[in-house]
Design a protein around this motif. Structure first.
Motif, PDB file in Angstrom:
ATOM      1  N   GLY A 168       1.584  16.346 -12.351  1.00 52.27           N
ATOM      2  CA  GLY A 168       0.465  17.083 -12.928  1.00 52.27           C
ATOM      3  C   GLY A 168      -0.749  16.260 -13.280  1.00 52.27           C
ATOM      4  N   VAL A 169      -0.781  14.975 -12.916  1.00 50.79           N
ATOM      5  CA  VAL A 169      -1.945  14.139 -13.209  1.00 50.79           C
ATOM      6  C   VAL A 169      -3.068  14.520 -12.255  1.00 50.79           C
ATOM      7  N   ARG A 170      -4.240  14.838 -12.803  1.00 44.42           N
ATOM      8  CA  ARG A 170      -5.350  15.308 -11.978  1.00 44.42           C
ATOM      9  C   ARG A 170      -6.615  14.472 -12.132  1.00 44.42           C
ATOM     10  N   ASP A 171      -6.710  13.656 -13.162  1.00 42.94           N
ATOM     11  CA  ASP A 171      -7.911  12.877 -13.412  1.00 42.94           C
ATOM     12  C   ASP A 171      -8.082  11.831 -12.309  1.00 42.94           C
ATOM     13  N   LEU A 172      -9.173  11.936 -11.552  1.00 45.34           N
ATOM     14  CA  LEU A 172      -9.370  11.055 -10.398  1.00 45.34           C
ATOM     15  C   LEU A 172      -9.593   9.604 -10.803  1.00 45.34           C
ATOM     16  N   ALA A 173     -10.271   9.377 -11.942  1.00 44.32           N
ATOM     17  CA  ALA A 173     -10.489   8.008 -12.395  1.00 44.32           C
ATOM     18  C   ALA A 173      -9.162   7.342 -12.739  1.00 44.32           C
ATOM     19  N   ILE A 174      -8.261   8.082 -13.368  1.00 41.22           N
ATOM     20  CA  ILE A 174      -6.946   7.539 -13.697  1.00 41.22           C
ATOM     21  C   ILE A 174      -6.141   7.286 -12.433  1.00 41.22           C
ATOM     22  N   MET A 175      -6.221   8.193 -11.483  1.00 41.45           N
ATOM     23  CA  MET A 175      -5.510   7.993 -10.222  1.00 41.45           C
ATOM     24  C   MET A 175      -6.005   6.732  -9.515  1.00 41.45           C
ATOM     25  N   ARG A 176      -7.320   6.514  -9.513  1.00 39.50           N
ATOM     26  CA  ARG A 176      -7.872   5.311  -8.878  1.00 39.50           C
ATOM     27  C   ARG A 176      -7.437   4.054  -9.637  1.00 39.50           C
ATOM     28  N   ALA A 177      -7.375   4.146 -10.982  1.00 36.02           N
ATOM     29  CA  ALA A 177      -6.952   2.990 -11.777  1.00 36.02           C
ATOM     30  C   ALA A 177      -5.512   2.610 -11.458  1.00 36.02           C
ATOM     31  N   PHE A 178      -4.636   3.602 -11.304  1.00 35.83           N
ATOM     32  CA  PHE A 178      -3.253   3.317 -10.924  1.00 35.83           C
ATOM     33  C   PHE A 178      -3.181   2.775  -9.500  1.00 35.83           C
ATOM     34  N   GLU A 179      -4.019   3.297  -8.634  1.00 36.63           N
ATOM     35  CA  GLU A 179      -4.001   2.857  -7.236  1.00 36.63           C
ATOM     36  C   GLU A 179      -4.394   1.390  -7.101  1.00 36.63           C
ATOM     37  N   THR A 180      -5.312   0.934  -7.935  1.00 38.46           N
ATOM     38  CA  THR A 180      -5.819  -0.433  -7.816  1.00 38.46           C
ATOM     39  C   THR A 180      -5.104  -1.419  -8.735  1.00 38.46           C
ATOM     40  N   THR A 181      -4.080  -0.959  -9.439  1.00 39.27           N
ATOM     41  CA  THR A 181      -3.330  -1.833 -10.339  1.00 39.27           C
ATOM     42  C   THR A 181      -1.886  -1.929  -9.870  1.00 39.27           C
ATOM     43  N   PRO A 182      -1.459  -3.058  -9.332  1.00 40.47           N
ATOM     44  CA  PRO A 182      -0.104  -3.182  -8.788  1.00 40.47           C
ATOM     45  C   PRO A 182       0.960  -3.192  -9.886  1.00 40.47           C
ATOM     46  N   ARG A 183       1.665  -2.088 -10.048  1.00 35.64           N
ATOM     47  CA  ARG A 183       2.662  -1.969 -11.120  1.00 35.64           C
ATOM     48  C   ARG A 183       3.785  -2.999 -10.952  1.00 35.64           C
ATOM     49  N   ALA A 184       4.112  -3.327  -9.717  1.00 35.52           N
ATOM     50  CA  ALA A 184       5.199  -4.284  -9.477  1.00 35.52           C
ATOM     51  C   ALA A 184       4.905  -5.649 -10.070  1.00 35.52           C
ATOM     52  N   LEU A 185       3.628  -6.027 -10.130  1.00 35.72           N
ATOM     53  CA  LEU A 185       3.259  -7.323 -10.695  1.00 35.72           C
ATOM     54  C   LEU A 185       3.659  -7.428 -12.159  1.00 35.72           C
ATOM     55  N   PHE A 186       3.724  -6.282 -12.855  1.00 36.98           N
ATOM     56  CA  PHE A 186       3.996  -6.267 -14.290  1.00 36.98           C
ATOM     57  C   PHE A 186       5.464  -5.996 -14.601  1.00 36.98           C
ATOM     58  N   ALA A 187       6.253  -5.719 -13.598  1.00 38.23           N
ATOM     59  CA  ALA A 187       7.678  -5.467 -13.795  1.00 38.23           C
ATOM     60  C   ALA A 187       8.463  -6.777 -13.671  1.00 38.23           C
ATOM     61  N   PRO A 188       9.551  -6.937 -14.429  1.00 40.18           N
ATOM     62  CA  PRO A 188      10.414  -8.102 -14.225  1.00 40.18           C
ATOM     63  C   PRO A 188      10.852  -8.186 -12.767  1.00 40.18           C
TER      64      PRO A 188
ATOM     65  N   ILE B 255       0.835  -1.190   0.000  1.00 38.27           N
ATOM     66  CA  ILE B 255       0.000   0.000   0.000  1.00 38.27           C
ATOM     67  C   ILE B 255       0.878   1.250   0.000  1.00 38.27           C
ATOM     68  N   GLU B 256       1.961   1.207   0.767  1.00 36.89           N
ATOM     69  CA  GLU B 256       2.860   2.363   0.837  1.00 36.89           C
ATOM     70  C   GLU B 256       3.495   2.654  -0.516  1.00 36.89           C
ATOM     71  N   ALA B 257       3.877   1.593  -1.234  1.00 36.09           N
ATOM     72  CA  ALA B 257       4.494   1.783  -2.544  1.00 36.09           C
ATOM     73  C   ALA B 257       3.506   2.397  -3.525  1.00 36.09           C
ATOM     74  N   ARG B 258       2.272   1.947  -3.484  1.00 32.38           N
ATOM     75  CA  ARG B 258       1.264   2.514  -4.385  1.00 32.38           C
ATOM     76  C   ARG B 258       0.989   3.973  -4.035  1.00 32.38           C
ATOM     77  N   ALA B 259       0.935   4.269  -2.744  1.00 25.08           N
ATOM     78  CA  ALA B 259       0.717   5.654  -2.329  1.00 25.08           C
ATOM     79  C   ALA B 259       1.855   6.548  -2.793  1.00 25.08           C
ATOM     80  N   ALA B 260       3.081   6.032  -2.732  1.00 26.84           N
ATOM     81  CA  ALA B 260       4.233   6.814  -3.184  1.00 26.84           C
ATOM     82  C   ALA B 260       4.142   7.094  -4.678  1.00 26.84           C
TER      83      ALA B 260
END
Length: 227
Positions: free
Chosen positions: A25-45, A11-16
């Motif tokens: 400069g990202v302001r779109d709340l729907a996009i922010m929520r989409a990034f928050e609920t999608t674990p980027r680390a899962l898709f990284a090598p 959770i801390e990593a996603r918040a960071a």
């Protein structure tokens, strides 16, 4: 407090990462929520997972990269995706972009020319049980066996002229985002890249808007023969 191990990111990593997106400069709340609920680390090598919370591009194999989070968010903000939209993504890469898109749109079709990347992306998307995403291996620029029209299209590459086969799949009123090469400022300078948004009007007219500089790299046509 950590998320389930399978989700691959605290959770801390996603918040960071969200904080970095706001600073970019990202302001779109729907996009922010989409990034928050999608674990980027899962898709990284695996060897780069500790860097997934940083707003930076990461290598993913086949000479390709996962875009920096803010760069991806800027492309998606330009498209103004609505929940009823059908979206085409050309250049699946790790699958992270498709996963984020799945939180924003009704249906996502994503196409990758490198079979290795397509297989891995499908595995990761299945792990998140994203039922509204279809990941394909193929030539996305030729629109092989890709039926119907799309409300939004994102191409993760730059062109001197965008591919007409792809733009023809835009529904009236639809929009696509891509990179466009601009003539170099000097004879010995490389061409610059600009992020462009094109819209198809209901009367078959087209408009194009400059979004800003980008670094997407040249488009590669066809299916990769060995990867």
């Amino acid at each position: 407090m950590e998320e389930r191990a399978g989700e691959g990111q605290s959770i801390e990593a996603r918040a960071a990462l969200l904080l970095q997106l706001r600073r970019a400069g990202v302001r779109d709340l729907a996009i922010m929520r989409a990034f928050e609920t999608t674990p980027r680390a899962l898709f990284a090598p695996y060897r780069f997972r500790d860097l997934a919370a940083r707003d930076m591009a990461l290598p993913i194999g086949c000479g390709q990269t996962m875009p920096a989070a803010a760069d991806l968010a800027r492309r998606l903000e330009a498209l103004a995706i609505e929940p009823h939209h059908r979206v085409l993504e050309v250049g699946t890469g790790s699958g992270f972009g498709a996963a984020v898109l799945s939180r924003l749109a009704r249906e996502v079709v994503t196409i990758e020319r490198f079979e290795t990347l397509a297989i891995e992306a499908r595995r990761r998307l299945a792990e998140l049980a994203l039922a509204n995403v279809e990941a394909r291996f193929g030539d996305g620029l030729a629109m092989e066996e890709t039926p119907g029209f799309f409300d939004r299209i994102v191409l993760h590459m730059s062109f001197h002229q965008p591919p007409q086969a792809v733009l023809a799949a835009l529904a009236p009123g639809g929009a696509a985002v891509f990179g466009r090469f601009e003539p170099p400022a000097a004879d010995d300078a490389p061409p610059s890249e600009r992020l462009r948004l094109t819209r198809r009007q209901a009367d078959a007219l087209w408009s194009e808007t400059d979004i800003g500089s980008c670094w997407l790299g040249s488009a590669l046509a066809g299916r990769a023969k060995a990867l």
